[in-house]
Design an enzyme around this catalytic site. Structure first.
Site, PDB file in Angstrom:
ATOM      1  N   LEU A 142       0.817  -1.211   0.000  1.00 47.59           N
ATOM      2  CA  LEU A 142       0.000   0.000   0.000  1.00 47.59           C
ATOM      3  C   LEU A 142       0.850   1.260   0.000  1.00 47.59           C
ATOM      4  CD1 LEU A 142      -2.666  -0.971   2.704  1.00 47.59           C
ATOM      5  CD2 LEU A 142      -3.023  -0.865   0.228  1.00 47.59           C
ATOM      6  N   SER A 200       1.832  -1.478  -7.286  1.00 44.25           N
ATOM      7  CA  SER A 200       1.514  -2.609  -8.178  1.00 44.25           C
ATOM      8  C   SER A 200       0.387  -3.456  -7.584  1.00 44.25           C
ATOM      9  CB  SER A 200       2.756  -3.447  -8.466  1.00 44.25           C
ATOM     10  OG  SER A 200       3.532  -3.750  -7.327  1.00 44.25           O
TER      11      SER A 200
END
Length: 201
Positions: free
Chosen positions: A32, A105
Site C-alpha cells: 500500500l 503494483s
C-alpha cells in the site's frame, strides 16, 4: 506494433555475470501507499552500493515523471505502468545490476506477468510484500493522500476506493509496522545470500 524489426542476439546474461562478477536480479517491492516500500528500497540500494554491488532503484519519482508521465491511474494505465516497469527492470537485471522496484503494483496479475517476463529469460525475480494495516498507513500518510482519498478528492486510490490484491506467494513478507527499516534491509540481504544471489556482505 512494428513488424519490420529483427532481434539481434548479443551477450547472454551468464556471460555478462562472468565478466562483471555479479549476477543481476529484480527485487520487486509491493504494498500500500505509505507502507514503507520506498524507504526500504532506498536503504537497500544504499546498503548494496556501499558493499560494492551494482544496484539501481526504480520508483515513482524516476518513472512517473519520465518514462510513464503519459499515464494516469485508471486500471488500464496502472497495468501499462507496471508492464513498462517490468520491462525496464528486466533490462537492468539482465545487465547484471540488482534492480529494486518500489511500486504499489496492486494487481496480482500484473505482478505475475512481471515475474513471467523474468522467468522466461531465467532472471531471478524476488517479490517482497511490504505489508502494513491500512489503518497504520493512514496514520503515517506522509503526503496526505489518504486524507484526500477519504474526502473523495483522489479517485481510484488503492486501499480506499481501488483494490489491492495481496501476494499469495511472495518470497519475502515484511510487516513494516513490526520491523525497522534496517531490519527489513537485513532480512532481504539475508535472503539474497541464502539463495546464492550475492555473497555474504
Amino acid at each position: 506494433m512494428a513488424t519490420n524489426i529483427t532481434w539481434h542476439p548479443g551477450l547472454t546474461h551468464d556471460e555478462r555475470s562472468k565478466f562483471r562478477g555479479q549476477g543481476g536480479l529484480t527485487i520487486w517491492l509491493t504494498g500500500l501507499s505509505a507502507s514503507g516500500k520506498s524507504t526500504i528500497a532506498t536503504a537497500l540500494e544504499q546498503h548494496l552500493l556501499h558493499n560494492g554491488l551494482a544496484a539501481y532503484r526504480l520508483d515513482g519519482d524516476n518513472i512517473r515523471f519520465g518514462l510513464n508521465k503519459d499515464l494516469g491511474f485508471s486500471e488500464k494505465d496502472r497495468n501499462e505502468n507496471i508492464r513498462r516497469i517490468a520491462e525496464v527492470s528486466k533490462l537492468f537485471a539482465d545487465s547484471t545490476t540488482i534492480s529494486i522496484t518500489s511500486f504499489i503494483s496492486p494487481y496480482r496479475s500484473d505482478r505475475d506477468q512481471a515475474r513471467a517476463l523474468h522467468d522466461k529469460d531465467n532472471i531471478p525475480f524476488i517479490e517482497v510484500y511490504v505489508d502494513v494495516p491500512v489503518e497504520v498507513a493512514e496514520q503515517r500518510d506522509p503526503k496526505g493522500l489518504y486524507k484526500k482519498a477519504r474526502a473523495g478528492l483522489i479517485p481510484e486510490f488503492t486501499g480506499i476506493s481501488a483494490p489491492y490484491e495481496e501476494p499469495l506467494k511472495a518470497e519475502i513478507h515484511l510487516r513494516s509496522d513490526k520491523v525497522s527499516v534496517e531490519e527489513a534491509v537485513q532480512i532481504i540481504v539475508d535472503y539474497l545470500v541464502e539463495k546464492g544471489h550475492i555473497k555474504a556482505l
